[in-house]
Enzyme design. Structure first.
Site, PDB file in Angstrom:
ATOM      1  N   ARG A 122       4.564   1.397   3.031  1.00 41.37           N
ATOM      2  CA  ARG A 122       3.374   1.723   2.239  1.00 41.37           C
ATOM      3  C   ARG A 122       3.667   1.354   0.779  1.00 41.37           C
ATOM      4  O   ARG A 122       3.544   2.184  -0.119  1.00 41.37           O
ATOM      5  CB  ARG A 122       3.072   3.189   2.356  1.00 41.37           C
ATOM      6  N   GLN A 127       0.447  -3.800   0.475  1.00 40.36           N
ATOM      7  CA  GLN A 127      -0.864  -3.160   0.620  1.00 40.36           C
ATOM      8  C   GLN A 127      -1.845  -3.979   1.456  1.00 40.36           C
ATOM      9  O   GLN A 127      -2.583  -3.429   2.269  1.00 40.36           O
ATOM     10  CB  GLN A 127      -1.470  -2.911  -0.756  1.00 40.36           C
ATOM     11  N   ASP A 130      -1.394  -3.375   5.225  1.00 40.33           N
ATOM     12  CA  ASP A 130      -1.330  -1.990   5.677  1.00 40.33           C
ATOM     13  C   ASP A 130      -2.417  -1.692   6.715  1.00 40.33           C
ATOM     14  O   ASP A 130      -3.479  -1.145   6.415  1.00 40.33           O
ATOM     15  CB  ASP A 130      -1.467  -1.075   4.443  1.00 40.33           C
ATOM     16  N   SER A 133      -3.558   2.018   7.257  1.00 40.61           N
ATOM     17  CA  SER A 133      -4.597   2.497   6.337  1.00 40.61           C
ATOM     18  C   SER A 133      -5.970   1.944   6.721  1.00 40.61           C
ATOM     19  O   SER A 133      -6.971   2.660   6.659  1.00 40.61           O
ATOM     20  CB  SER A 133      -4.273   2.098   4.889  1.00 40.61           C
TER      21      SER A 133
HETATM   22  P1  NAD Z   1      -0.353  10.469   8.134  1.00 42.57           P
HETATM   23  O1  NAD Z   1      -1.340   9.888   9.083  1.00 42.57           O
HETATM   24  O2  NAD Z   1       1.098  10.316   8.417  1.00 42.57           O
HETATM   25  O3  NAD Z   1      -0.654  12.051   8.039  1.00 42.57           O
HETATM   26  C1  NAD Z   1      -1.936  12.509   7.659  1.00 42.57           C
HETATM   27  C2  NAD Z   1      -1.818  13.659   6.703  1.00 42.57           C
HETATM   28  O4  NAD Z   1      -1.340  14.806   7.404  1.00 42.57           O
HETATM   29  C3  NAD Z   1      -0.846  13.439   5.547  1.00 42.57           C
HETATM   30  O5  NAD Z   1      -1.551  13.536   4.325  1.00 42.57           O
HETATM   31  C4  NAD Z   1       0.171  14.534   5.721  1.00 42.57           C
HETATM   32  O6  NAD Z   1       0.646  15.037   4.484  1.00 42.57           O
HETATM   33  C5  NAD Z   1      -0.637  15.579   6.475  1.00 42.57           C
HETATM   34  N1  NAD Z   1       0.172  16.606   7.145  1.00 42.57           N
HETATM   35  C6  NAD Z   1       1.329  16.485   7.833  1.00 42.57           C
HETATM   36  N2  NAD Z   1       1.763  17.679   8.268  1.00 42.57           N
HETATM   37  C7  NAD Z   1       0.848  18.593   7.859  1.00 42.57           C
HETATM   38  C8  NAD Z   1       0.708  20.007   8.018  1.00 42.57           C
HETATM   39  N3  NAD Z   1       1.631  20.719   8.654  1.00 42.57           N
HETATM   40  N4  NAD Z   1      -0.354  20.596   7.457  1.00 42.57           N
HETATM   41  C9  NAD Z   1      -1.284  19.887   6.775  1.00 42.57           C
HETATM   42  N5  NAD Z   1      -1.225  18.550   6.612  1.00 42.57           N
HETATM   43  C10 NAD Z   1      -0.174  17.911   7.141  1.00 42.57           C
HETATM   44  O7  NAD Z   1      -0.662  10.053   6.644  1.00 42.57           O
HETATM   45  P2  NAD Z   1      -1.159   8.664   6.047  1.00 42.57           P
HETATM   46  O8  NAD Z   1      -2.607   8.682   5.882  1.00 42.57           O
HETATM   47  O9  NAD Z   1      -0.560   7.578   6.874  1.00 42.57           O
HETATM   48  O10 NAD Z   1      -0.492   8.723   4.608  1.00 42.57           O
HETATM   49  C11 NAD Z   1       0.904   9.022   4.494  1.00 42.57           C
HETATM   50  C12 NAD Z   1       1.387   8.837   3.065  1.00 42.57           C
HETATM   51  O11 NAD Z   1       1.365   7.479   2.716  1.00 42.57           O
HETATM   52  C13 NAD Z   1       0.541   9.551   2.037  1.00 42.57           C
HETATM   53  O12 NAD Z   1       1.380  10.035   1.031  1.00 42.57           O
HETATM   54  C14 NAD Z   1      -0.328   8.474   1.480  1.00 42.57           C
HETATM   55  O13 NAD Z   1      -0.807   8.733   0.176  1.00 42.57           O
HETATM   56  C15 NAD Z   1       0.651   7.334   1.508  1.00 42.57           C
HETATM   57  N6  NAD Z   1       0.003   6.019   1.496  1.00 42.57           N
HETATM   58  C16 NAD Z   1       0.384   5.109   0.556  1.00 42.57           C
HETATM   59  C17 NAD Z   1      -0.196   3.858   0.524  1.00 42.57           C
HETATM   60  C18 NAD Z   1       0.230   2.836  -0.471  1.00 42.57           C
HETATM   61  O14 NAD Z   1       0.786   3.197  -1.483  1.00 42.57           O
HETATM   62  N7  NAD Z   1       0.043   1.578  -0.216  1.00 42.57           N
HETATM   63  C19 NAD Z   1      -1.160   3.537   1.461  1.00 42.57           C
HETATM   64  C20 NAD Z   1      -1.526   4.490   2.421  1.00 42.57           C
HETATM   65  C21 NAD Z   1      -0.914   5.730   2.439  1.00 42.57           C
END
Ligand code: NAD
Length: 381
Positions: A122, A127, A130, A133
């Site tokens: 990520r 990006q 991804d 996302s």
């Molecule tokens: P994911 O699908 O792995 O999880 C979804 C959400 O569930 C997350 O926000 C996580 O914190 C939450 N979660 C996990 N356990 C939990 C609990 N016990 N109670 C409540 N919530 C809980 O997440 P994602 O959408 O793939 O994103 C993961 C990370 O990657 C995030 O920090 C996001 O901001 C980051 N991200 C960064 C980029 C980038 O910089 N290019 C792009 C996408 C996502």
């Protein structure tokens, strides 16, 4: 280099790994693209569109797989299809290496090289690749439409001559990409929205979308890893979140759950008690069904009703929006594929590259990803 795309095998999989626009971009880079006839039927790409973009349409999938250098897919190809590929061929797609490590054995035994789209870092550089996302954006959007369609009330506040209609109350658990898109969609429909996540950074994102962030005091424990992903919490920490959710569930019309911890079972956030406390007619859409679900009453892939509460756990919502899901995925996979190509269109795999290396699961039959190696070891015990 010969690149191939075939019809996706799993039932209900409507997406295509490559759409005609991406074919056009690849062909100008000096590769040949071969597409099984009918690949884009459900996603808005006819055979004629692919031909116009410079692809060759193939009717015999077996013959195509025998000679391909790079096979692009959405979901992991069947063992039968993988068995056709020559040693050293490259497979790129959502391969589920951490959730289903056993399935990597076929890639290893066939001396293949495999890249898992879900392992793309990520990072800012990656990006455009991804795909997680991209799909999560679609899933978050569609989950709210499912809830709205099933709910016996409307989402927006309406002031009519017959009186005022109160807005629906929506609670979104997990404020990652899917959760944030669910919040944005529910807000656009006029609902009053609350969001919950264990990562502190998520609070700011939730509030910026006009929703209220529910905060739990976890006593300052570490809730995320260096990559920004949530970590698995202790039962005690999870219970604090569950208590808060149970309380808010009583006044909520729709709960969308999207909490995930990479490589682990999804955290259980909505207990049987929370479901029992919800109003009849309320809806839960559990987006974590493929990793066990966030709701105790969920049945992955099914809809169940408990005391009048409808609990849906759809397994492949992105495939219900095939045109845009394929368009985004095709662009993601093409951007990644370009990292594996010389300017002349020849294959070049540099495992020291900070995107290529972490995404590679198996290189010429050798497992090169530490997390996948560990998952394989655990599965073998
Ligand atoms: P994911 O699908 O792995 O999880 C979804 C959400 O569930 C997350 O926000 C996580 O914190 C939450 N979660 C996990 N356990 C939990 C609990 N016990 N109670 C409540 N919530 C809980 O997440 P994602 O959408 O793939 O994103 C993961 C990370 O990657 C995030 O920090 C996001 O901001 C980051 N991200 C960064 C980029 C980038 O910089 N290019 C792009 C996408 C996502």
């Amino acid at each position: 280099m010969k690149i191939a795309v075939v019809r996706e095998a799993p039932a209900g999989e409507t997406r295509a790994a490559l759409m005609p626009d991406s074919v056009r971009a690849l062909v100008t880079s000096g590769v040949t693209v071969h597409v099984e006839s009918g690949t884009g039927d459900a996603s808005g790409g006819s055979d004629a569109d692919y031909v116009a973009a410079g692809a060759q349409i193939e009717r015999d999938k077996t013959e195509l797989l025998d000679s391909v250098d790079v096979l692009l897919c959405v979901s992991r190809p069947s063992d039968h299809d993988l068995a056709r590929l020559h040693a050293g061929a490259v497979v790129i797609g959502f391969l589920r290496p951490l959730d289903e490590p056993d399935a990597m054995v076929q890639l290893i035994e066939r001396n293949l090289t495999a890249f898992a789209m879900e392992l793309i870092p990520r990072s800012t550089r990656a990006q455009s690749m991804d795909a997680l996302s991209s799909m999560a954006t679609i899933v978050g959007y569609k989950s709210v439409l499912l809830a709205a369609e099933r709910l016996p009330r409307m989402f927006p506040l309406l002031m009519t001559a017959a009186g005022t209609i109160a807005p629906a109350r929506v609670l979104v658990l997990g404020a990652g990409v899917a959760g944030l898109q669910a919040i944005a969609t529910a807000r656009r429909l006029g609902a009053v929205v609350e969001g919950y996540d264990v990562r502190a950074a998520a609070g700011e994102h939730v509030r910026s979308l006009g929703a209220k962030f529910l905060q739990v005091d976890l006593g300052g424990i570490q809730t995320e890893d260096a990559g920004g992903y949530a970590v698995e919490l202790s039962d005690e920490a999870l219970n604090r979140g569950r208590d808060l959710i149970t309380k808010h569930a009583r006044t909520t019309d729709a709960i969308i759950t999207s909490a995930q911890v990479p490589g682990k079972r999804a955290p259980l956030l909505v207990t049987e008690e929370a479901v029992a406390g919800m109003k009849p007619g309320s809806v839960i859409v559990d987006l974590a069904g493929s990793t066990g679900g966030n709701c105790a009453a969920s049945r992955p892939g099914e809809t169940v009703v408990r005391n009048g509460v409808v609990i849906m756990s759809p397994l492949n919502l992105a495939a219900t929006v095939p045109v845009h899901a394929s368009q985004l995925y095709s662009r993601n996979i093409t951007a990644f594929l370009k990292l594996l190509m010389e300017d002349t269109g020849e294959l070049k795999i540099d495992l020291t590259d900070d995107v290529v290396g972490p995404t590679c699961v198996v290189h010429q039959g050798e497992v090169v990803n530490g997390r996948v190696a560990a998952a394989l070891e655990t599965a073998a015990r």
